[in-house]
Design a protein around this motif. Structure first.
Motif, PDB file in Angstrom:
ATOM      1  N   LYS A  30      -5.196  -0.576   8.346  1.00  0.00           N
ATOM      2  CA  LYS A  30      -4.209  -0.998   7.372  1.00  0.00           C
ATOM      3  C   LYS A  30      -3.817  -2.268   7.086  1.00  0.00           C
ATOM      4  O   LYS A  30      -3.414  -2.573   6.038  1.00  0.00           O
ATOM      5  CB  LYS A  30      -2.845  -0.069   8.009  1.00  0.00           C
ATOM      6  N   SER A  31      -3.879  -3.232   7.984  1.00  0.00           N
ATOM      7  CA  SER A  31      -3.537  -4.598   7.722  1.00  0.00           C
ATOM      8  C   SER A  31      -4.756  -5.080   6.790  1.00  0.00           C
ATOM      9  O   SER A  31      -4.206  -5.973   5.928  1.00  0.00           O
ATOM     10  CB  SER A  31      -3.585  -5.354   8.956  1.00  0.00           C
ATOM     11  N   PHE A  32      -6.034  -4.793   7.061  1.00  0.00           N
ATOM     12  CA  PHE A  32      -7.082  -5.154   6.253  1.00  0.00           C
ATOM     13  C   PHE A  32      -6.637  -4.712   4.767  1.00  0.00           C
ATOM     14  O   PHE A  32      -6.827  -5.349   3.746  1.00  0.00           O
ATOM     15  CB  PHE A  32      -8.415  -4.877   6.815  1.00  0.00           C
ATOM     16  N   MET A  33      -6.519  -3.400   4.570  1.00  0.00           N
ATOM     17  CA  MET A  33      -6.232  -2.801   3.488  1.00  0.00           C
ATOM     18  C   MET A  33      -4.993  -3.570   2.611  1.00  0.00           C
ATOM     19  O   MET A  33      -5.254  -3.788   1.390  1.00  0.00           O
ATOM     20  CB  MET A  33      -6.074  -1.328   3.502  1.00  0.00           C
ATOM     21  N   GLN A  34      -4.012  -3.806   3.241  1.00  0.00           N
ATOM     22  CA  GLN A  34      -2.891  -4.381   2.676  1.00  0.00           C
ATOM     23  C   GLN A  34      -3.401  -6.019   2.145  1.00  0.00           C
ATOM     24  O   GLN A  34      -3.098  -6.270   1.233  1.00  0.00           O
ATOM     25  CB  GLN A  34      -1.668  -4.570   3.601  1.00  0.00           C
TER      26      GLN A  34
ATOM     27  N   LEU B 176       0.741  -1.138   0.179  1.00  0.00           N
ATOM     28  CA  LEU B 176      -0.184  -0.073   0.157  1.00  0.00           C
ATOM     29  C   LEU B 176       1.014   1.330  -0.014  1.00  0.00           C
ATOM     30  O   LEU B 176       1.897   1.225   0.614  1.00  0.00           O
ATOM     31  CB  LEU B 176      -0.919   0.199   1.206  1.00  0.00           C
ATOM     32  N   ASP B 177       0.274   2.284  -0.568  1.00  0.00           N
ATOM     33  CA  ASP B 177       0.868   3.606  -0.791  1.00  0.00           C
ATOM     34  C   ASP B 177      -0.181   4.504   0.155  1.00  0.00           C
ATOM     35  O   ASP B 177      -0.693   5.204  -0.877  1.00  0.00           O
ATOM     36  CB  ASP B 177       1.282   3.948  -2.083  1.00  0.00           C
ATOM     37  N   LEU B 178      -0.100   4.615   1.158  1.00  0.00           N
ATOM     38  CA  LEU B 178      -0.878   5.301   1.919  1.00  0.00           C
ATOM     39  C   LEU B 178      -0.610   6.988   2.086  1.00  0.00           C
ATOM     40  O   LEU B 178       0.473   7.114   2.145  1.00  0.00           O
ATOM     41  CB  LEU B 178      -1.190   4.912   3.340  1.00  0.00           C
TER      42      LEU B 178
ATOM     43  N   LEU C 274      -2.214   7.121   6.955  1.00  0.00           N
ATOM     44  CA  LEU C 274      -1.234   6.458   7.815  1.00  0.00           C
ATOM     45  C   LEU C 274      -1.871   6.646   9.213  1.00  0.00           C
ATOM     46  O   LEU C 274      -1.213   6.024  10.127  1.00  0.00           O
ATOM     47  CB  LEU C 274       0.128   7.278   7.599  1.00  0.00           C
ATOM     48  N   GLN C 275      -2.598   7.350   9.755  1.00  0.00           N
ATOM     49  CA  GLN C 275      -3.287   7.837  11.085  1.00  0.00           C
ATOM     50  C   GLN C 275      -4.198   6.864  11.446  1.00  0.00           C
ATOM     51  O   GLN C 275      -4.774   6.896  12.570  1.00  0.00           O
ATOM     52  CB  GLN C 275      -3.761   9.059  11.164  1.00  0.00           C
ATOM     53  N   SER C 276      -4.676   5.906  10.372  1.00  0.00           N
ATOM     54  CA  SER C 276      -5.683   4.804  10.665  1.00  0.00           C
ATOM     55  C   SER C 276      -5.168   3.882  11.763  1.00  0.00           C
ATOM     56  O   SER C 276      -3.761   4.129  11.797  1.00  0.00           O
ATOM     57  CB  SER C 276      -5.834   4.520   9.222  1.00  0.00           C
ATOM     58  N   THR C 277      -6.233   3.088  12.079  1.00  0.00           N
ATOM     59  CA  THR C 277      -5.564   1.900  13.085  1.00  0.00           C
ATOM     60  C   THR C 277      -4.663   1.034  12.222  1.00  0.00           C
ATOM     61  O   THR C 277      -4.804   0.630  11.140  1.00  0.00           O
ATOM     62  CB  THR C 277      -6.750   1.277  13.991  1.00  0.00           C
TER      63      THR C 277
ATOM     64  N   GLN D 293     -16.628  -3.019  12.587  1.00  0.00           N
ATOM     65  CA  GLN D 293     -15.093  -3.647  12.176  1.00  0.00           C
ATOM     66  C   GLN D 293     -13.991  -2.715  12.559  1.00  0.00           C
ATOM     67  O   GLN D 293     -13.053  -2.860  12.910  1.00  0.00           O
ATOM     68  CB  GLN D 293     -15.380  -4.105  10.834  1.00  0.00           C
ATOM     69  N   PHE D 294     -14.394  -1.450  11.905  1.00  0.00           N
ATOM     70  CA  PHE D 294     -13.533  -0.513  12.403  1.00  0.00           C
ATOM     71  C   PHE D 294     -14.027   0.877  12.984  1.00  0.00           C
ATOM     72  O   PHE D 294     -14.594   1.826  12.450  1.00  0.00           O
ATOM     73  CB  PHE D 294     -12.721  -0.081  10.961  1.00  0.00           C
ATOM     74  N   LEU D 295     -13.939   0.861  14.375  1.00  0.00           N
ATOM     75  CA  LEU D 295     -14.543   1.982  15.031  1.00  0.00           C
ATOM     76  C   LEU D 295     -13.965   3.408  14.749  1.00  0.00           C
ATOM     77  O   LEU D 295     -14.807   4.150  14.502  1.00  0.00           O
ATOM     78  CB  LEU D 295     -14.333   1.743  16.484  1.00  0.00           C
ATOM     79  N   LYS D 296     -12.712   3.507  14.423  1.00  0.00           N
ATOM     80  CA  LYS D 296     -12.133   4.840  14.260  1.00  0.00           C
ATOM     81  C   LYS D 296     -12.585   5.363  12.781  1.00  0.00           C
ATOM     82  O   LYS D 296     -12.953   6.475  12.695  1.00  0.00           O
ATOM     83  CB  LYS D 296     -10.717   4.875  14.667  1.00  0.00           C
TER      84      LYS D 296
END
Length: 194
Positions: free
Chosen positions: A58-62, A44-46, A51-54, A84-87
């Motif tokens: 980030k692991s799920f997106m990868q 991923l190229d965030l 990058l401020q996400s949990t 699933q992703f509270l934040k």
């Protein structure tokens, strides 16, 4: 329960877009695109904000980045489950989604914005939340996406709207093709003018 909800959704979709056969309305094949075979990036190229996400997000997106193309030729759509992703999505029955470009590794979009929000609720029957999440239909060989669902503008929970909407995804932007209101039975709720 899922099968009956799918049947109800299918009947709603058919009735909502039944004019398509008579007027040559939008078909997924009208928005055809070639499915890319890569080469695809593996990392991923965030953006700074992403990058401020949990770490969980980030692991799920990868993981999704390296999964097969499922939308518009070289993209991967991921739609979250309730809570699933509270934040990133919240915990109020929201379903959220992201579009990942497998050629660049960028997360280029969320689901389309409807009613001022890109997060969707479950649809309701008689004003009661449904246990099934909203529906989205999309294909790897088409740039068209159907979204059936409801939401409300952020901070305005009393302005709920529901729609069946078709979008065309071009240049990393969703453009609305058409939209119709959902047919929801609100029972005897006087707020809906039974």
């Amino acid at each position: 329960m899922k099968a009956s909800k799918f049947l109800i959704f299918s009947l709603c979709f058919i009735s909502t877009f039944s004019f398509a056969n008579d007027t040559n309305g939008p078909q997924f094949s009208d928005y055809a695109t070639k499915i890319s075979t890569g080469p695809f990036v593996q990392k991923l190229d965030l953006t700074g904000e992403q990058l401020q996400s949990t770490q969980k997000w980030k692991s799920f997106m990868q993981k999704e980045l390296v999964a097969p193309v499922n939308f518009a030729g070289h993209y991967r759509v991921y739609i979250s489950n309730n809570g699933q992703f509270l934040k990133e999505c919240g915990n109020d029955g929201w379903a959220c989604g992201w579009i990942i470009d497998k050629l660049t590794g960028h997360i280029v979009s969320t689901l389309p914005t409807f009613n001022g929000n890109a997060k969707y609720h479950s649809t309701t029957d008689n004003g009661t939340p449904s246990p099934d999440a909203f529906d989205a239909t999309y294909y790897p060989n088409s740039t068209m996406m159907l979204i059936y669902g409801e939401n409300n503008p952020p901070e305005e929970s009393d302005k709920i709207k529901c729609a069946n909407s078709l979008y065309d995804f071009k240049n990393n932007i969703f453009n609305k093709i058409m939209s119709t209101e959902c047919d929801i039975d609100h029972g005897d709720d006087p707020a809906y003018g039974s």
